[in-house]
Design a protein around this motif. Structure first.
Motif, short mmCIF file in Angstrom:
data_model
loop_
_atom_site.label_atom_id
_atom_site.label_comp_id
_atom_site.label_asym_id
_atom_site.label_seq_id
_atom_site.Cartn_x
_atom_site.Cartn_y
_atom_site.Cartn_z
N GLU A 20 0.84 -1.18 0.00
CA GLU A 20 0.00 0.00 0.00
C GLU A 20 0.88 1.24 0.00
O GLU A 20 1.99 1.22 0.49
N GLU A 21 0.34 2.31 -0.54
CA GLU A 21 1.09 3.56 -0.53
C GLU A 21 1.03 4.19 0.85
O GLU A 21 0.06 4.01 1.59
N PHE A 22 2.05 4.95 1.18
CA PHE A 22 2.08 5.68 2.44
C PHE A 22 2.86 6.97 2.23
O PHE A 22 3.54 7.13 1.23
N LYS A 23 2.73 7.88 3.18
CA LYS A 23 3.39 9.18 3.06
C LYS A 23 4.48 9.33 4.10
O LYS A 23 4.35 8.87 5.22
N VAL A 24 5.56 9.98 3.68
CA VAL A 24 6.64 10.37 4.59
C VAL A 24 6.81 11.88 4.47
O VAL A 24 6.48 12.48 3.45
N ASN A 25 7.31 12.47 5.52
CA ASN A 25 7.55 13.91 5.55
C ASN A 25 9.03 14.18 5.36
O ASN A 25 9.86 13.62 6.07
N LEU A 26 9.35 15.03 4.39
CA LEU A 26 10.74 15.37 4.12
C LEU A 26 11.05 16.76 4.66
O LEU A 26 10.26 17.69 4.49
N LEU A 27 12.20 16.88 5.29
CA LEU A 27 12.74 18.18 5.69
C LEU A 27 13.98 18.41 4.86
O LEU A 27 14.89 17.57 4.83
N LEU A 28 14.02 19.52 4.16
CA LEU A 28 15.11 19.80 3.23
C LEU A 28 15.89 21.01 3.74
O LEU A 28 15.30 22.00 4.17
N PHE A 29 17.21 20.92 3.67
CA PHE A 29 18.05 21.97 4.21
C PHE A 29 19.01 22.52 3.17
O PHE A 29 19.39 21.84 2.22
N ALA A 30 19.42 23.76 3.39
CA ALA A 30 20.47 24.45 2.64
C ALA A 30 20.27 24.34 1.13
O ALA A 30 19.21 24.71 0.62
N ALA A 31 21.28 23.84 0.41
CA ALA A 31 21.24 23.80 -1.05
C ALA A 31 20.09 22.94 -1.58
O ALA A 31 19.52 23.24 -2.63
N VAL A 32 19.74 21.88 -0.85
CA VAL A 32 18.61 21.04 -1.29
C VAL A 32 17.32 21.84 -1.23
O VAL A 32 16.52 21.83 -2.16
N ARG A 33 17.13 22.56 -0.15
CA ARG A 33 15.93 23.40 0.00
C ARG A 33 15.89 24.45 -1.11
O ARG A 33 14.84 24.70 -1.70
N GLU A 34 17.02 25.05 -1.40
CA GLU A 34 17.07 26.09 -2.44
C GLU A 34 16.71 25.53 -3.82
O GLU A 34 15.96 26.14 -4.57
N LYS A 35 17.21 24.35 -4.14
CA LYS A 35 16.93 23.75 -5.45
C LYS A 35 15.47 23.32 -5.58
O LYS A 35 14.88 23.41 -6.65
N VAL A 36 14.88 22.83 -4.48
CA VAL A 36 13.49 22.37 -4.51
C VAL A 36 12.52 23.56 -4.39
O VAL A 36 11.41 23.53 -4.90
N GLY A 37 12.95 24.60 -3.68
CA GLY A 37 12.12 25.77 -3.54
C GLY A 37 11.25 25.78 -2.29
O GLY A 37 10.42 26.65 -2.11
N GLN A 38 11.44 24.80 -1.44
CA GLN A 38 10.73 24.74 -0.17
C GLN A 38 11.47 23.85 0.81
O GLN A 38 12.26 23.00 0.40
N GLY A 39 11.19 24.03 2.10
CA GLY A 39 11.89 23.28 3.13
C GLY A 39 11.20 22.02 3.60
O GLY A 39 11.80 21.20 4.28
N LYS A 40 9.93 21.85 3.24
CA LYS A 40 9.18 20.66 3.65
C LYS A 40 8.40 20.11 2.48
O LYS A 40 7.85 20.87 1.67
N LEU A 41 8.37 18.80 2.39
CA LEU A 41 7.59 18.11 1.36
C LEU A 41 6.93 16.89 1.98
O LEU A 41 7.47 16.29 2.93
N GLU A 42 5.82 16.50 1.43
CA GLU A 42 5.22 15.22 1.79
C GLU A 42 5.31 14.37 0.53
O GLU A 42 4.91 14.80 -0.55
N LEU A 43 5.88 13.18 0.67
CA LEU A 43 6.12 12.32 -0.49
C LEU A 43 5.40 11.01 -0.30
O LEU A 43 5.45 10.40 0.78
N LYS A 44 4.72 10.55 -1.34
CA LYS A 44 3.99 9.28 -1.30
C LYS A 44 4.88 8.18 -1.87
O LYS A 44 5.45 8.33 -2.95
N LEU A 45 5.01 7.08 -1.13
CA LEU A 45 5.83 5.94 -1.53
C LEU A 45 5.02 4.66 -1.50
O LEU A 45 4.00 4.59 -0.82
N SER A 46 5.50 3.65 -2.18
CA SER A 46 4.86 2.33 -2.14
C SER A 46 5.28 1.57 -0.89
O SER A 46 6.39 1.78 -0.37
N GLY A 47 4.41 0.69 -0.41
CA GLY A 47 4.71 -0.12 0.76
C GLY A 47 6.02 -0.86 0.59
O GLY A 47 6.35 -1.33 -0.50
N GLY A 48 6.81 -0.92 1.66
CA GLY A 48 8.11 -1.59 1.62
C GLY A 48 9.22 -0.69 1.11
O GLY A 48 10.36 -1.13 0.96
N ALA A 49 8.92 0.59 0.86
CA ALA A 49 9.92 1.51 0.33
C ALA A 49 11.04 1.76 1.34
O ALA A 49 10.84 1.70 2.55
#
Length: 103
Positions: A20-49
């Protein structure tokens, strides 16, 4: 269950049933945050990820991270990883921390 062994046991249980799919919360810092354009993301992954699957999904969404992700540190639920591949569970908080320099 606590620690990596407990998380691996939980992941085995997940793999034993329909993925089953589930969600994880990402916290992004410094250069990663700058490239993505935000400091937090919610990402959906497949079970067993795993963290490897998470990084692949993030790279698919943000190809500009290809140059920096390999050198980033990861933490899951505020614990730094000593291994690259860790099973993830619903609601986990994953921090992606690029290397820092300066004085």
């Amino acid at each position: 269950k606590v620690g990596l062994q407990g998380r691996m046991a939980d992941a085995v249980k997940v793999q034993g049933r329909m993925a089953e799919e589930f969600k994880v919360n990402l916290l992004l810092f410094a250069a990663v945050r700058e490239k993505v354009g935000q400091g937090k993301l919610e990402l959906k992954l497949s079970g067993g990820a795993t963290t490897v699957d998470l990084l692949g999904a993030l790279l698919g969404l943000h190809p500009s991270l290809a140059d920096i992700l390999p050198s980033c540190a990861l933490s899951v639920n505020r614990k730094y990883l000593s291994t690259e591949k860790v099973a993830l569970l619903a609601g986990d908080e994953v921090a992606i921390i690029p290397p820092v320099s300066g004085g």
